[in-house]
Design a protein around this motif. Structure first.
Motif, PDB file in Angstrom:
ATOM      1  N   ALA A   1      -7.527  -7.059   3.878  1.00  0.00           N
ATOM      2  CA  ALA A   1      -7.757  -7.689   2.372  1.00  0.00           C
ATOM      3  C   ALA A   1      -8.403  -6.661   1.450  1.00  0.00           C
ATOM      4  O   ALA A   1      -8.197  -6.458   0.235  1.00  0.00           O
ATOM      5  CB  ALA A   1      -8.479  -9.038   2.342  1.00  0.00           C
ATOM      6  N   ALA A   2      -9.382  -5.894   1.833  1.00  0.00           N
ATOM      7  CA  ALA A   2     -10.428  -4.942   1.335  1.00  0.00           C
ATOM      8  C   ALA A   2      -9.335  -3.905   0.745  1.00  0.00           C
ATOM      9  O   ALA A   2      -9.509  -3.509  -0.379  1.00  0.00           O
ATOM     10  CB  ALA A   2     -11.432  -4.570   1.952  1.00  0.00           C
TER      11      ALA A   2
ATOM     12  N   LEU B 136     -12.225  -0.012   8.584  1.00  0.00           N
ATOM     13  CA  LEU B 136     -12.746  -1.104   7.863  1.00  0.00           C
ATOM     14  C   LEU B 136     -12.651  -2.185   8.966  1.00  0.00           C
ATOM     15  O   LEU B 136     -11.923  -2.715   9.870  1.00  0.00           O
ATOM     16  CB  LEU B 136     -11.792  -1.585   6.610  1.00  0.00           C
ATOM     17  N   ILE B 137     -14.014  -3.028   9.108  1.00  0.00           N
ATOM     18  CA  ILE B 137     -14.277  -4.001   9.595  1.00  0.00           C
ATOM     19  C   ILE B 137     -14.775  -5.258   9.196  1.00  0.00           C
ATOM     20  O   ILE B 137     -15.793  -5.245   8.293  1.00  0.00           O
ATOM     21  CB  ILE B 137     -15.297  -3.446  10.877  1.00  0.00           C
TER      22      ILE B 137
ATOM     23  N   LEU C  63       0.977  -1.339   0.093  1.00  0.00           N
ATOM     24  CA  LEU C  63       0.057  -0.034  -0.033  1.00  0.00           C
ATOM     25  C   LEU C  63       0.922   1.232  -0.032  1.00  0.00           C
ATOM     26  O   LEU C  63       2.059   1.445   0.602  1.00  0.00           O
ATOM     27  CB  LEU C  63      -0.922   0.101   1.143  1.00  0.00           C
ATOM     28  N   SER C  64       0.328   2.378  -0.687  1.00  0.00           N
ATOM     29  CA  SER C  64       0.959   3.738  -0.807  1.00  0.00           C
ATOM     30  C   SER C  64       0.729   4.438   0.561  1.00  0.00           C
ATOM     31  O   SER C  64       1.362   5.892   0.270  1.00  0.00           O
ATOM     32  CB  SER C  64       0.804   4.345  -1.909  1.00  0.00           C
ATOM     33  N   PHE C  65      -0.080   4.098   1.498  1.00  0.00           N
ATOM     34  CA  PHE C  65      -0.362   4.729   2.381  1.00  0.00           C
ATOM     35  C   PHE C  65      -0.237   4.131   3.951  1.00  0.00           C
ATOM     36  O   PHE C  65      -0.329   2.924   3.897  1.00  0.00           O
ATOM     37  CB  PHE C  65      -1.782   5.615   2.323  1.00  0.00           C
ATOM     38  N   PRO C  66      -0.216   4.886   5.239  1.00  0.00           N
ATOM     39  CA  PRO C  66      -0.221   3.998   6.313  1.00  0.00           C
ATOM     40  C   PRO C  66      -1.531   3.698   6.695  1.00  0.00           C
ATOM     41  O   PRO C  66      -2.644   4.336   6.360  1.00  0.00           O
ATOM     42  CB  PRO C  66       0.340   5.153   7.299  1.00  0.00           C
TER      43      PRO C  66
ATOM     44  N   PRO D 178      -9.280   4.190  -0.563  1.00  0.00           N
ATOM     45  CA  PRO D 178      -9.407   5.469  -0.145  1.00  0.00           C
ATOM     46  C   PRO D 178      -9.133   6.604  -1.059  1.00  0.00           C
ATOM     47  O   PRO D 178      -8.249   6.540  -2.066  1.00  0.00           O
ATOM     48  CB  PRO D 178      -8.369   5.262   0.814  1.00  0.00           C
ATOM     49  N   GLU D 179      -9.711   7.687  -0.752  1.00  0.00           N
ATOM     50  CA  GLU D 179      -9.424   9.029  -1.474  1.00  0.00           C
ATOM     51  C   GLU D 179      -8.427   9.490  -1.024  1.00  0.00           C
ATOM     52  O   GLU D 179      -7.669   9.350   0.067  1.00  0.00           O
ATOM     53  CB  GLU D 179     -10.793  10.012  -1.285  1.00  0.00           C
ATOM     54  N   SER D 180      -7.731  10.515  -1.917  1.00  0.00           N
ATOM     55  CA  SER D 180      -6.407  11.118  -1.579  1.00  0.00           C
ATOM     56  C   SER D 180      -6.557  11.639  -0.297  1.00  0.00           C
ATOM     57  O   SER D 180      -7.631  12.567   0.060  1.00  0.00           O
ATOM     58  CB  SER D 180      -6.120  12.063  -2.544  1.00  0.00           C
ATOM     59  N   GLY D 181      -5.663  11.431   0.709  1.00  0.00           N
ATOM     60  CA  GLY D 181      -5.582  11.981   2.004  1.00  0.00           C
ATOM     61  C   GLY D 181      -6.483  11.491   2.826  1.00  0.00           C
ATOM     62  O   GLY D 181      -6.570  11.725   4.229  1.00  0.00           O
TER      63      GLY D 181
END
Length: 306
Positions: free
Chosen positions: A275-276, A169-170, A31-34, A284-287
């Motif tokens: 996994a999602a 996410l759940i 992933l590119s985000f934390p 996710p949207e940017s930010g």
């Protein structure tokens, strides 16, 4: 119902009986985000279920006949653990698909265990019959206010630990966990329901406009394999969740990456929310800041079973 008050009361009631589970923020998994994570698989008996079980017992007058629960495995272990801790006898019904590691966990806790052919619904039917025959108190796995309030303490706790995410996410089976999240946050955070493609009771209910029976199968079925979503969850989820589905292959890959990259060993259900993100089922949207709840760690086969 004043869910905030019920969850706050549950948190006070269960304090000292359940674990405060750790959180972390990490980057990886392609992933590119934390991603913020709450490691609820480190709860007593390996899942969030202990919260609802303890809250139910501590808030109730338990009869001499004790408690009874039907479970795909994790709830049965939690109910048995809570009953033993509080001095009550427990009768637990689980389906064969619970698998040997979860069956052994319940048996080792010391509950009177019955393994039932077929699915969770079959175990629930027999648990209800036992309740009628003996007067034992039923601890429902997900569709009861005390259960939902108990699971909601997970999210009250996460807020207190400094959760920053906009979106959480759940993974969803019968809906008790995500119902607790929706009841606590009440729109303050975006909640994404993640289900396996082959066990998707909430997704089907949202499409149909009400709970419906679904077929269940797949690698996470012994934790997320409810045939019908709970009424409480459905009422809270209508218009309040984003629902996505993930294939078994994506769940297995998230499970593998949690171990290989962070040495977090979980069952398939515990990897379903991640996994999602990894599969792109939720983008996710940017930010947009995201978090996942790692809900269960009762992996089969248990690598340390004797």
């Amino acid at each position: 119902m004043d869910w905030k008050a019920e969850i706050s009361a549950a948190a006070r009631r269960t304090a000292g009986h359940v674990q405060v589970t750790p959180v972390m923020t990490t980057q990886g998994f392609g992933l590119s985000f934390p991603v913020e994570m709450k490691l609820e698989h480190m709860q007593h008996t390996g899942s969030f279920k202990a919260r609802g079980a303890f809250n139910t017992l501590l808030a109730s007058d338990v009869p001499a006949a004790g408690v009874v629960a039907a479970s795909g495995g994790n709830h049965g272990a939690a109910a048995a653990y809570a009953a033993r801790a509080l001095g009550h006898p427990a009768k637990i019904f689980v389906p064969e698909i619970a698998g040997p590691s979860k069956i052994a966990l319940i048996r080792n806790i010391g509950a009177d265990l019955a393994v039932v052919p077929g699915e969770y619904a079959n175990a629930l039917m027999l648990a209800r019959q036992h309740e009628a025959d003996t007067g034992a108190m039923q601890i429902h796995a997900y569709d009861a206010p005390l259960t939902v309030a108990g699971q909601g303490t997970c999210f009250a706790e996460w807020d207190a630990q400094g959760l920053e995410a906009d979106t959480v996410l759940i993974a969803v089976g019968g809906g008790g966990l995500i119902a607790g999240a929706l009841a606590w946050w009440q729109g303050a955070r975006k909640v994404v329901a993640v289900e396996p493609e082959t066990s998707c009771a909430l997704h089907a209910a949202l499409a149909a406009g009400g709970p419906v029976d679904v077929d269940v199968s797949g690698i996470a079925a012994n934790a997320l394999g409810a045939r019908r979503i709970g009424e409480i969850c459905f009422r809270l989820a209508q218009g309040a969740v984003t629902s996505v589905l993930v294939p078994d292959a994506a769940i297995a890959e998230a499970q593998r990456r949690l171990w290989s990259e962070r040495r977090v060993l979980v069952e398939p259900a515990g990897a379903t929310a991640l996994a999602a993100l990894m599969s792109g089922a939720y983008r996710p949207e940017s930010g947009e800041r995201v978090a996942v709840l790692v809900c269960g760690g009762n992996i089969a086969p248990d690598p340390f079973a004797e």
